[in-house]
Design an enzyme around this catalytic site. Structure first.
Site, PDB file in Angstrom:
ATOM      1  N   ARG A 121       0.977  -1.231  -0.030  1.00  0.00           N
ATOM      2  CA  ARG A 121       0.056  -0.033  -0.051  1.00  0.00           C
ATOM      3  C   ARG A 121       0.840   1.210  -0.018  1.00  0.00           C
ATOM      4  O   ARG A 121       0.807   1.904   1.270  1.00  0.00           O
ATOM      5  CB  ARG A 121      -0.912  -0.036   1.145  1.00  0.00           C
ATOM      6  CG  ARG A 121      -2.297  -0.297   0.833  1.00  0.00           C
ATOM      7  CD  ARG A 121      -2.643  -1.833   0.597  1.00  0.00           C
ATOM      8  NE  ARG A 121      -3.906  -2.136  -0.056  1.00  0.00           N
ATOM      9  CZ  ARG A 121      -5.010  -1.934   0.306  1.00  0.00           C
ATOM     10  NH1 ARG A 121      -5.198  -2.073   1.489  1.00  0.00           N
ATOM     11  NH2 ARG A 121      -6.053  -2.233  -0.397  1.00  0.00           N
ATOM     12  N   GLN A 126      -0.502   2.411  -6.266  1.00  0.00           N
ATOM     13  CA  GLN A 126      -1.851   2.721  -5.992  1.00  0.00           C
ATOM     14  C   GLN A 126      -2.872   2.182  -7.241  1.00  0.00           C
ATOM     15  O   GLN A 126      -3.578   1.557  -7.037  1.00  0.00           O
ATOM     16  CB  GLN A 126      -2.336   4.213  -5.745  1.00  0.00           C
ATOM     17  CG  GLN A 126      -2.607   4.373  -4.309  1.00  0.00           C
ATOM     18  CD  GLN A 126      -2.804   5.989  -3.883  1.00  0.00           C
ATOM     19  OE1 GLN A 126      -2.938   6.416  -4.768  1.00  0.00           O
ATOM     20  NE2 GLN A 126      -3.162   6.006  -2.727  1.00  0.00           N
ATOM     21  N   ASP A 129      -3.358  -1.647  -7.537  1.00  0.00           N
ATOM     22  CA  ASP A 129      -3.900  -2.297  -6.375  1.00  0.00           C
ATOM     23  C   ASP A 129      -5.145  -2.943  -6.544  1.00  0.00           C
ATOM     24  O   ASP A 129      -6.173  -2.171  -6.656  1.00  0.00           O
ATOM     25  CB  ASP A 129      -4.131  -1.222  -5.238  1.00  0.00           C
ATOM     26  CG  ASP A 129      -4.431  -1.807  -3.911  1.00  0.00           C
ATOM     27  OD1 ASP A 129      -4.943  -2.960  -3.888  1.00  0.00           O
ATOM     28  OD2 ASP A 129      -4.065  -1.123  -2.974  1.00  0.00           O
ATOM     29  N   SER A 132      -8.017  -2.748  -3.791  1.00  0.00           N
ATOM     30  CA  SER A 132      -8.813  -1.647  -4.011  1.00  0.00           C
ATOM     31  C   SER A 132      -9.795  -1.786  -5.027  1.00  0.00           C
ATOM     32  O   SER A 132     -10.823  -1.370  -4.981  1.00  0.00           O
ATOM     33  CB  SER A 132      -7.814  -0.533  -4.036  1.00  0.00           C
ATOM     34  OG  SER A 132      -7.043  -0.256  -3.029  1.00  0.00           O
ATOM     35  N   TYR A 226      -3.354  -1.630   7.184  1.00  0.00           N
ATOM     36  CA  TYR A 226      -4.322  -2.474   7.426  1.00  0.00           C
ATOM     37  C   TYR A 226      -4.624  -2.548   9.108  1.00  0.00           C
ATOM     38  O   TYR A 226      -3.792  -1.614   9.798  1.00  0.00           O
ATOM     39  CB  TYR A 226      -3.876  -3.871   7.033  1.00  0.00           C
ATOM     40  CG  TYR A 226      -3.701  -3.979   5.368  1.00  0.00           C
ATOM     41  CD1 TYR A 226      -4.874  -4.316   4.709  1.00  0.00           C
ATOM     42  CD2 TYR A 226      -2.458  -4.083   4.858  1.00  0.00           C
ATOM     43  CE1 TYR A 226      -4.733  -4.747   3.426  1.00  0.00           C
ATOM     44  CE2 TYR A 226      -2.535  -4.276   3.565  1.00  0.00           C
ATOM     45  CZ  TYR A 226      -3.514  -4.722   2.683  1.00  0.00           C
ATOM     46  OH  TYR A 226      -3.603  -4.756   1.511  1.00  0.00           O
TER      47      TYR A 226
HETATM   48  P1  NAD Z   1      -9.178  -4.706   4.521  1.00  0.00           P
HETATM   49  O1  NAD Z   1     -10.201  -5.065   3.533  1.00  0.00           O
HETATM   50  O2  NAD Z   1      -7.883  -5.447   5.249  1.00  0.00           O
HETATM   51  O3  NAD Z   1     -10.440  -4.485   5.850  1.00  0.00           O
HETATM   52  C1  NAD Z   1     -11.477  -3.726   5.822  1.00  0.00           C
HETATM   53  C2  NAD Z   1     -11.651  -2.894   7.202  1.00  0.00           C
HETATM   54  O4  NAD Z   1     -11.974  -3.591   8.163  1.00  0.00           O
HETATM   55  C3  NAD Z   1     -10.563  -2.028   7.263  1.00  0.00           C
HETATM   56  O5  NAD Z   1     -10.694  -0.777   7.517  1.00  0.00           O
HETATM   57  C4  NAD Z   1      -9.841  -2.544   8.823  1.00  0.00           C
HETATM   58  O6  NAD Z   1      -9.587  -1.441   9.477  1.00  0.00           O
HETATM   59  C5  NAD Z   1     -11.155  -3.269   9.227  1.00  0.00           C
HETATM   60  N1  NAD Z   1     -11.205  -3.896  10.441  1.00  0.00           N
HETATM   61  C6  NAD Z   1     -10.562  -4.714  10.859  1.00  0.00           C
HETATM   62  N2  NAD Z   1     -10.766  -5.661  11.874  1.00  0.00           N
HETATM   63  C7  NAD Z   1     -12.068  -4.928  12.265  1.00  0.00           C
HETATM   64  C8  NAD Z   1     -12.607  -5.005  13.529  1.00  0.00           C
HETATM   65  N3  NAD Z   1     -12.325  -5.660  14.225  1.00  0.00           N
HETATM   66  N4  NAD Z   1     -13.829  -4.136  13.474  1.00  0.00           N
HETATM   67  C9  NAD Z   1     -13.994  -3.140  12.832  1.00  0.00           C
HETATM   68  N5  NAD Z   1     -13.214  -3.153  11.516  1.00  0.00           N
HETATM   69  C10 NAD Z   1     -12.150  -3.932  11.308  1.00  0.00           C
HETATM   70  O7  NAD Z   1      -8.856  -3.039   4.229  1.00  0.00           O
HETATM   71  P2  NAD Z   1      -8.776  -2.451   2.917  1.00  0.00           P
HETATM   72  O8  NAD Z   1      -9.933  -1.971   2.403  1.00  0.00           O
HETATM   73  O9  NAD Z   1      -7.808  -3.006   2.213  1.00  0.00           O
HETATM   74  O10 NAD Z   1      -8.045  -0.913   3.390  1.00  0.00           O
HETATM   75  C11 NAD Z   1      -7.093  -0.685   4.464  1.00  0.00           C
HETATM   76  C12 NAD Z   1      -6.483   0.694   4.440  1.00  0.00           C
HETATM   77  O11 NAD Z   1      -5.718   0.805   3.339  1.00  0.00           O
HETATM   78  C13 NAD Z   1      -7.592   1.795   4.089  1.00  0.00           C
HETATM   79  O12 NAD Z   1      -7.325   2.785   5.058  1.00  0.00           O
HETATM   80  C14 NAD Z   1      -7.197   2.104   2.572  1.00  0.00           C
HETATM   81  O13 NAD Z   1      -7.707   3.450   2.429  1.00  0.00           O
HETATM   82  C15 NAD Z   1      -5.693   2.099   2.700  1.00  0.00           C
HETATM   83  N6  NAD Z   1      -5.185   1.820   1.353  1.00  0.00           N
HETATM   84  C16 NAD Z   1      -4.350   2.457   0.815  1.00  0.00           C
HETATM   85  C17 NAD Z   1      -3.694   2.196  -0.360  1.00  0.00           C
HETATM   86  C18 NAD Z   1      -2.582   2.964  -0.931  1.00  0.00           C
HETATM   87  O14 NAD Z   1      -1.947   3.706  -0.220  1.00  0.00           O
HETATM   88  N7  NAD Z   1      -1.952   2.385  -1.901  1.00  0.00           N
HETATM   89  C19 NAD Z   1      -4.569   1.484  -1.240  1.00  0.00           C
HETATM   90  C20 NAD Z   1      -5.706   0.487  -1.074  1.00  0.00           C
HETATM   91  C21 NAD Z   1      -6.042   1.031   0.451  1.00  0.00           C
END
Ligand code: NAD
Length: 370
Positions: A121, A126, A129, A132, A226
């Site tokens: 990430r 990006q 990804d 995403s 994450y």
């Molecule tokens: P994910 O699919 O791994 O998880 C989904 C969500 O579940 C996450 O927000 C996580 O915090 C939440 N979660 C985990 N345990 C939990 C619990 N017990 N109770 C409630 N919620 C819980 O997450 P994702 O969609 O892959 O995204 C994770 C982060 O990465 C986000 O902030 C996203 O914006 C960021 N991101 C960054 C990039 C980048 O910079 N290239 C790309 C994609 C996503």
């Protein structure tokens, strides 16, 4: 050099790993491209459209024969990858945490395997990804599925015969899928609340016009963006808050994942039994064990008047959108690796070390070292 695009054999998979546009771009860079006949059918891309972009259409082996690069959506089957060139690069959603013997078989064929879901990430990655690009569609589809199942309306309607109240929608896990689920439920006119264990999500939830529900737990954000697993004490605090909130919800969409671990249980059977008859839960984490113990992969379960949907591959059910985004992710991943029509890989680059799963017959990713 030859790029092959396979037809997916994974049950229910309708996405394809290339589009006519990405194929044109690869051909422009000096590659030959072969597409397995029918590969684009589920995504509404005909063989003629691929051929029109310059690809050769072939059946199975003929398409994959002697390819230097294989692009697919799911982990390819070993029986199909034998005809690729030795050391061929495979880019796909490889499910590196699942079926280790199957992955070892592919590694032993000498393939250079890249798991796209392990993309770091970082800003530079990006556009590559796949989690995403696909999770965004899944979050949308989860709300649409819930709305179709729900025997009531989402928006408030004031009529001469009375008022239809707005649905209350609760999104658990505010990553990429959760944010799109919030936005979609809001567009449909629901009253939306959301929770996460990463404090940074509060601002995002509020900016979408939803209410943030947060238990007083230690911020579970990790450096990689994450979440980590909560302590036992924090899990109890979160469960107490959710138990109170969930009683008054009509729709609950759960999206919570922890990389490399089973999905956390967020909605227990006891909580489900406090929900109103007619309520709907969509468990987006069902493929990783589920956020609700009652959900079953690929099934719609009824429990004491509450419907629990374990729909699989939600992005794949929007293959017409998911495929172009996925194909572009792959193109963006490969582009920097191509110099003068050939592959020149910097093995020390963090995008490569982050996604490289197997090379020279061995599983090489750090996840296999412990
Ligand atoms: P994910 O699919 O791994 O998880 C989904 C969500 O579940 C996450 O927000 C996580 O915090 C939440 N979660 C985990 N345990 C939990 C619990 N017990 N109770 C409630 N919620 C819980 O997450 P994702 O969609 O892959 O995204 C994770 C982060 O990465 C986000 O902030 C996203 O914006 C960021 N991101 C960054 C990039 C980048 O910079 N290239 C790309 C994609 C996503």
């Amino acid at each position: 050099m030859k790029i092959a695009v396979s037809a997916e054999t994974f049950p229910g998979e309708s996405r394809v790993a290339a589009t006519p546009d990405t194929i044109k771009a690869f051909i422009k860079k000096g590659f030959d491209v072969a597409v397995e006949a029918g590969a684009g059918k589920g995504a509404f891309i005909s063989d003629d459209a691929f051929a029109g972009a310059g690809a050769k259409i072939g059946n199975g082996e003929a398409a994959l024969q002697d390819a230097d690069i294989l692009l697919s959506v799911r982990r390819p089957e070993a029986r199909t990858t034998g005809s690729l060139k030795k050391g061929a690069l495979v880019a796909a959603i490889l499910d590196p945490y699942g079926d280790r013997p199957g992955l070892e078989t592919l590694a032993k064929q000498g393939l250079t395997l890249f798991a796209m879901e392990l993309m770091p990430r970082i800003t530079r990655a990006q556009s590559m990804d796949v989690l995403s690009s696909q999770a965004n569609l899944a979050g949308y589809k989860a709300v649409i599925d819930a709305a179709a199942q729900f025997g009531r309306a989402f928006p408030m309607m004031m009529t001469a015969a009375g008022t239809v109240p707005p649905a209350k929608v609760f999104i658990m896990g505010v990553g990429v899928a959760g944010l799109q689920a919030i936005a979609t439920a809001r567009r449909l006119g629901a009253i939306v609340s959301a929770t996460d264990v990463r404090k940074a999500t509060e601002e995002q939830v509020k900016s979408l016009g939803a209410k943030f529900v947060f238990a007083d737990v230690a911020d579970a954000a990790t450096a990689g963006g994450y979440a980590r697993e909560l302590s036992a004490e924090d899990k109890a605090k979160q469960a107490a808050l959710v138990a109170e909130h969930i009683k008054i919800q009509d729709i609950v969409i759960t999206t919570a994942l922890i990389p490399g671990r089973p999905a956390p249980v967020l909605v227990t059977q006891e909580m489900v039994e406090t929900m109103k008859p007619g309520s709907v839960i969509v468990d987006l984490a069902v493929e990783r064990g589920g956020n609700c113990p009652l959900s079953k992969p690929g099934e719609i379960v009824m429990h004491k008047g509450v419907t629990i949907m374990g729909n699989l591959n939600l992005a794949g059910r929007l293959a017409g959108n998911a495929s172009p985004l996925y194909a572009r992710n792959l193109q963006n991943f490969l582009d920097p690796l191509i110099k003068d029509g050939a592959l020149k890989i910097d093995w020390a680059d963090e995008i490569i070390t982050g996604t490289l799963v197997a090379k020279d017959g061995e599983l090489v990713h750090k996840m296999f070292k412990s």
